[in-house]
Design an enzyme around this catalytic site. Structure first.
Site, PDB file in Angstrom:
ATOM      1  N   GLU A  43       0.836  -1.212   0.000  1.00 42.47           N
ATOM      2  CA  GLU A  43       0.000   0.000   0.000  1.00 42.47           C
ATOM      3  C   GLU A  43       0.871   1.263   0.000  1.00 42.47           C
ATOM      4  OE1 GLU A  43      -2.911  -0.613  -0.789  1.00 42.47           O
ATOM      5  OE2 GLU A  43      -2.820  -2.739  -0.289  1.00 42.47           O
ATOM      6  N   HIS A  95       1.801   2.112  -3.444  1.00 41.25           N
ATOM      7  CA  HIS A  95       0.722   2.782  -4.198  1.00 41.25           C
ATOM      8  C   HIS A  95       0.794   4.304  -4.019  1.00 41.25           C
ATOM      9  CE1 HIS A  95      -1.720  -0.227  -6.101  1.00 41.25           C
ATOM     10  NE2 HIS A  95      -1.873  -0.931  -4.997  1.00 41.25           N
TER      11      HIS A  95
HETATM   12 ZN   LIG Z   1      -2.415  -2.877  -4.926  1.00 38.69          ZN
END
Ligand SMILES: [Zn+2]
Length: 164
Positions: free
Chosen positions: A129, A132
């Site tokens: 994450e 991202h």
């Molecule tokens: Zn992902």
């Protein structure tokens, strides 16, 4: 219909910006992201995956839903290879090499300073994450040849539910 954007969407490649105040918008956003994550279903969701380039992600590595705002990756160690997928690359899984352990410091939705740390699934989700928010997708963790093959496969097969 899912609100999750898939590979090719510009927000997945952009670096996200810090959140300056945890107001109602951010609190509602975190609730919405948790809902979308569970519906997907997935173990983590970052704001760019719903087209919002802000530094916030949510996850549940088996311990209930957690919110990470303006995360800083403080420490990593070890190495592990594990089969991994992404809600923005639906239907695809690759062996991804990552650090085994990760520690992130951030704010939660109550504006409290918190630390999330762990290995196994938790360590992996935190790194995934966090990537991202820096505009990084799983594909960039692949070796050159694997990445070429993956891109070719995606261009031919697309994603489940795509209109052909
Ligand atoms: Zn992902």
């Amino acid at each position: 219909m899912s609100e999750i954007v898939v590979f090719g969407h510009p927000s997945l490649k952009q670096k996200s910006t810090n959140i300056t105040s945890i107001d109602d918008y951010i609190i509602n956003l975190s609730k919405k992201m948790i809902k979308i994550m569970y519906e997907a279903p997935g173990v983590g969701l970052a704001a760019p995956q719903i087209g919002i380039n802000k530094n916030i992600f949510v996850f549940d590595a088996g311990d209930g839903p957690k919110v990470a705002i303006n995360p800083v990756l403080e420490k990593v160690s070890g190495e592990i290879i594990f089969m991994e997928g992404c809600l923005s690359l639906p239907g695809y899984y690759w062996d991804i090499e990552r650090y085994e352990y990760a520690r992130i410091s951030c704010l939660n939705e109550k504006n409290q300073q918190v630390i999330y740390e762990g290995d196994d699934l938790l360590g992996r989700v935190l790194q995934h994450e966090f990537d991202h928010l820096n505009g990084k997708l799983l594909l960039s963790s692949l070796k050159r040849k694997e990445r070429r093959n993956a891109l070719k496969e995606i261009s031919i097969k697309g994603f489940p539910g795509d209109q052909i």
